[in-house]
Design a protein around this motif. Structure first.
Motif, mmCIF file in Angstrom:
data_model
loop_
_atom_site.group_PDB
_atom_site.id
_atom_site.type_symbol
_atom_site.label_atom_id
_atom_site.label_comp_id
_atom_site.label_asym_id
_atom_site.label_seq_id
_atom_site.Cartn_x
_atom_site.Cartn_y
_atom_site.Cartn_z
ATOM 1 N N HIS A 24 -1.485 -4.536 -1.515
ATOM 2 C CA HIS A 24 -2.813 -5.421 -1.871
ATOM 3 C C HIS A 24 -2.606 -6.008 -3.749
ATOM 4 O O HIS A 24 -1.368 -6.275 -3.912
ATOM 5 N N SER B 3 0.978 -1.191 0.035
ATOM 6 C CA SER B 3 0.153 0.262 -0.040
ATOM 7 C C SER B 3 1.176 1.226 0.269
ATOM 8 O O SER B 3 0.306 2.106 -0.337
ATOM 9 N N ALA C 52 -7.311 -6.009 6.674
ATOM 10 C CA ALA C 52 -6.368 -5.382 6.057
ATOM 11 C C ALA C 52 -4.926 -5.731 6.617
ATOM 12 O O ALA C 52 -4.126 -5.872 6.628
ATOM 13 N N PRO D 43 -7.588 -4.024 -2.628
ATOM 14 C CA PRO D 43 -7.788 -5.081 -1.741
ATOM 15 C C PRO D 43 -7.411 -6.422 -1.929
ATOM 16 O O PRO D 43 -7.727 -6.829 -2.891
ATOM 17 N N LEU D 44 -6.692 -6.810 -0.808
ATOM 18 C CA LEU D 44 -6.916 -8.533 -1.003
ATOM 19 C C LEU D 44 -8.266 -9.113 -1.230
ATOM 20 O O LEU D 44 -9.158 -8.415 -0.475
ATOM 21 N N SER E 81 -3.382 -0.664 -7.278
ATOM 22 C CA SER E 81 -3.891 -1.992 -6.411
ATOM 23 C C SER E 81 -4.726 -1.968 -5.639
ATOM 24 O O SER E 81 -5.687 -1.385 -5.370
#
Length: 631
Positions: free
Chosen positions: A579, A163, A600, A589-590, A587
Motif C-alpha cells: 500500500h 499490508s 489488490a 490502497p494504491l 497505509s
C-alpha cells in the motif's frame, strides 16, 4: 536425535514409525496434532509414516551421509568473481561468453578453485535484499508466503508499506537446520543470521535466549556470531576484543554468541584488531574439529558478513589492501575500488582456508579419505552487488541495477556447488543454466541428508539431481521461479519462465507504477529492451491487440500468460500486498493517476487470442479485481 550408526537408525526409525501410528489414531476423528513442536494434519500422516519407514530402511543399506558446508556471503555481485586465475584453475567460465562479464580487477582464486571442482550456476537468483533471501533459504518458502519481505521497518522515506510484513522469522516455521537435525545431523550456525533475535529483548541479560526465534531455537546446536544485527559497526574487534553491531536500538551491543562455550553463550574475547571474517573462519574450523569425530555427519552454515560495508565503511586488513597497491584498472573500468577489492580478496582467502582444512583433514568415519571426499560444499550470495552510494562499491554491469533493485544486477547472484561425486564423473568444472533460487536450498539439503520434508509447505525444488552426478544433464521439473519483494520504493512481484520455446521471459509488476515490464533475458540478459514498451497490459483491448505486429503479439501473449500465473501464485501463497503511505504514515490502497483504486494485484483485460496461441493459454478473466487477506 543422533544416529550412532545404521543399526541405531533402524531403531530410531522404528520408534518414530510407532509414534506416528499412535498419533494416527488421534487424527482419525479429524483432529490435528503436533510433532516436534510443529502442527501436522491428518492428510500428511500416511505420507509421513511411509517416508519414515523408507528412510529407516534406506539407512541400513546406504553409506555414510555426507557432511554439508553452506557458505553464504553478503552483497557479492554476479560479476564480482575475478577471472585473473581462470586459465590456471580451469574455471568453467574461461573462454565462455560469460568470461567477459567477470572482473579483471578483483581476485578470487579460491572461488575459481571451487568452481573448477564443482558446478557453477549461471542463473541463480535471490531477493534484492538480505533478510528476505535468508528467510527463504532457511525455510524453503518465498517471502510471499512468510510475509518476510522487508529487511527492516520501512522508514519515513518509504512510499510503499506492505499490508502485513515481518523481518523476524516465525519460530513456528521449519528451517533446514531442523530438518537436518531430525535426520541425525550436528548443526552449526557461524556468522550472520539477521532474521530474528537470538536473545530475549525484554531481558537485560543477553545470554537469555528468546523462546521462539534465533538459531538455537530453530534447529542449530551451536550458534557462533549470529544475532539480529545485519552488519558490524566495524570489522575489527575493539580494544576489549568485542565486535559491536549496528542494532543498538534493539539493545544489542555486541555480536552475540561468538562463544568460548556454546552452552553458556559467553561472548568471544578476541584480540584487539582481529578481523571479523578471519575470526568467523577460525570458529568454523573449530566447529568442524569439535564434531568431526561424532558418528553423526555435520551441517555447517558459514554465513559471512562480508563484503557488506561496516557502518557505512568498507574495511579490509592492511595486507589485503596492500595487495592491490599499484594494480592497474585499465582492463576493467567497472571495478576500481581498492577497499572493496581487498574485502573480496580477504573473504576469498578465508574460503580458501575452509577448503584447505577439508582437503587436509582425515575423515575419522571414512578411513583413507579426507573430509573433502565426504562433504558437499555450497557457495551462494544473498543478493546482487551493492552499487554503493555514497561510495562507489562495485558495478554489476553489464547486468542492470544492483542491490535493492528488481533487475538482474540485484537478483542474479554467484552460486557454486561441489559434491564428492563430481570429481570422478566429469561434472567438475561445468556450468548449469537451470533456474534456481533461495527457496530451493531446503529441499536440496534435505535430499542430500536423507531427511523428510513431508508435511512442509515448500515453494522450492531440490536441485540435487543437477549436482549429484547421477544425472549430469538433469533438468528441474519447473517452468518458472517467482519473485516478491516489497522494500524501498521498488516493490515488485515477478516471474521468470522458460516455457516459451527457448525464450526465457522475465515479467515484473511494478507496484508503485501499476505497470508491467517484460524482458527476454535469454537474448537480452542486460534488460535493455522492454518488450512491453508502448503496451498497457492492464488496459489492452481487442482493437489494440489486433493492431500489434506478429512479434509484438508473441511477447504480449507471453506476458498475459505469465501475468495469469503470477496472479495465481500470489493468491495461493496469500501474499502480502503493498500500500502507499500517506503523509500521516497510514497505509492506504494504491491509487492510479486518476485517483481510482488499483486492484489488490492488477487487472488484465481479456483479448481474443487466435490459434495456436489460445491452446497454450488459460483465458484471462475480464478485469478481475482480487482482494488479498492480510495475516
Amino acid at each position: 536425535m543422533r544416529f550412532a550408526g545404521n543399526s541405531e537408525a533402524v531403531v530410531v526409525g522404528a520408534k518414530m514409525l510407532a509414534d506416528f501410528q499412535k498419533l494416527q489414531c488421534r487424527v482419525a476423528c479429524g483432529k490435528q496434532f503436533e510433532f516436534r513442536g510443529k502442527c501436522v494434519y491428518k492428510s500428511t500422516v500416511a505420507l509421513l509414516v511411509a517416508t519414515v519407514a523408507l528412510l529407516a530402511q534406506a539407512s541400513t543399506v546406504s553409506g555414510q551421509k555426507p557432511n554439508i558446508m553452506l557458505v553464504m556471503v553478503d552483497d557479492m555481485g554476479w560479476t564480482d568473481l575475478g577471472k585473473h586465475s581462470l586459465v590456471d584453475s580451469n574455471h568453467p567460465l574461461a573462454g565462455s561468453a560469460l568470461d567477459d562479464d567477470l572482473s579483471d580487477y578483483y581476485e578470487t582464486p579460491n572461488l575459481s578453485r571451487l568452481a573448477s571442482q564443482g558446478v557453477t550456476f549461471t542463473s541463480a537468483y535471490a531477493n534484492p535484499n538480505c533478510a528476505p533471501t535468508r528467510a527463504a533459504l532457511l525455510t524453503g518458502q518465498s517471502g510471499a508466503r512468510t510475509h518476510l519481505t522487508q529487511v527492516n521497518s520501512p522508514g519515513t522515506w518509504s512510499r510503499v508499506l506492505p499490508s502485513s510484513w515481518t523481518n523476524i522469522l516465525d519460530g513456528e516455521r521449519t528451517t533446514f537446520a531442523e530438518v537436518l537435525s531430525d535426520a541425525g545431523y550436528n548443526t552449526g550456525m557461524i556468522g550472520k543470521w539477521h532474521v530474528g533475535y537470538h536473545y530475549d529483548p525484554s531481558s537485560s541479560n543477553l545470554n537469555v535466549r528468546n523462546s521462539t526465534t534465533g538459531p538455537r531455537n530453530q534447529g542449530f546446536d551451536v550458534n557462533i556470531g549470529a544475532g539480529a544485527g545485519g552488519e558490524p559497526i566495524s570489522f575489527f574487534a575493539d580494544r576489549d576484543g568485542h565486535f559491536r553491531n549496528n542494532s543498538g536500538a534493539l539493545g544489542v551491543h555486541f555480536l552475540p554468541d561468538i562463544v568460548d562455550s556454546a552452552t553458556t553463550g559467553r561472548r568471544l574475547t578476541a584480540n584487539a584488531g582481529d578481523y571479523m571474517t578471519d575470526v568467523l573462519t577460525d570458529k568454523a574450523i573449530e566447529y568442524i574439529e569439535t564434531v568431526k569425530e561424532d558418528p553423526a555427519p555435520f551441517f555447517s552454515f558459514v554465513s559471512y558478513y562480508s563484503p557488506h560495508d561496516a557502518g557505512g565503511r568498507l574495511q579490509a586488513p592492511a595486507s589485503a589492501i596492500a595487495h592491490f597497491n599499484g594494480k592497474p584498472v585499465e582492463g576493467d573500468r567497472r571495478h576500481d575500488n581498492q577497499q572493496y577489492a581487498a574485502m573480496l580478496y580477504q573473504l576469498d582467502q578465508n574460503i580458501g582456508r575452509l577448503l584447505d582444512h577439508l582437503e587436509e583433514t582425515d575423515d575419522p568415519k571414512s578411513p583413507g579419505k579426507k573430509l573433502i571426499d565426504t562433504t558437499v560444499v555450497m557457495f551462494y550470495s544473498d543478493n546482487g552487488g551493492d552499487l554503493g552510494s555514497p561510495f562507489n562499491t562495485t558495478d554489476n554491469s553489464p547486468l542492470r541495477g544492483g542491490k535493492n533493485s528488481q533487475f538482474e544486477g540485484g537478483v542474479r547472484v554467484p552460486m557454486i556447488v561441489r559434491t564428492p561425486e563430481m570429481q570422478t564423473n566429469g561434472q567438475a568444472g561445468t556450468t548449469s543454466d537451470q533456474l534456481v533460487r533461495d527457496y530451493d536450498f531446503l529441499p536440496t539439503l534435505a535430499e542430500f541428508g536423507g531427511a523428510t520434508t513431508a508435511g512442509l509447505e515448500l515453494d522450492g525444488l531440490s536441485f540435487r539431481s543437477i549436482v549429484s552426478g547421477a544425472e549430469p544433464s538433469a533438468e528441474l521439473d519447473r517452468d518458472a521461479i517467482y519473485h516478491h519483494w516489497l522494500h524501498h520504493g521498488n516493490a515488485y512481484s515477478g516471474v521468470t519462465s522458460d516455457e516459451f520455446d527457448g525464450r526465457r521471459y522475465k515479467l515484473s509488476h511494478r507496484w508503485l507504477r501499476g505497470t508491467f515490464d517484460l524482458f527476454d533475458i535469454s537474448s537480452d540478459p542486460y534488460e535493455t529492451n522492454d518488450l512491453l514498451s508502448g503496451v498497457d497490459l492492464t488496459n489492452l483491448d481487442q482493437q489494440q491487440y489486433d493492431a500489434l505486429s506478429g512479434e509484438q503479439r508473441l511477447h504480449v501473449d507471453a506476458a498475459l500468460s505469465l501475468a495469469r500465473d503470477l496472479r495465481q501464485w500470489l493468491i495461493e501463497t496469500e501474499a502480502n500486498v503493498p500500500h502507499l503511505r500517506d503523509p500521516d504514515r497510514r497505509s492506504v490502497p494504491l491509487l492510479d493517476e486518476t485517483g481510482s483504486p488499483v486492484s489488490a494485484l492488477f487487472e488484465v483485460s481479456q483479448v481474443s487470442i487466435p490459434e495456436p496461441v489460445s491452446m497454450l493459454l488459460v483465458t484471462v478473466g475480464v478485469a478481475v479485481i482480487l482482494t488479498f487477506r492480510s495475516r
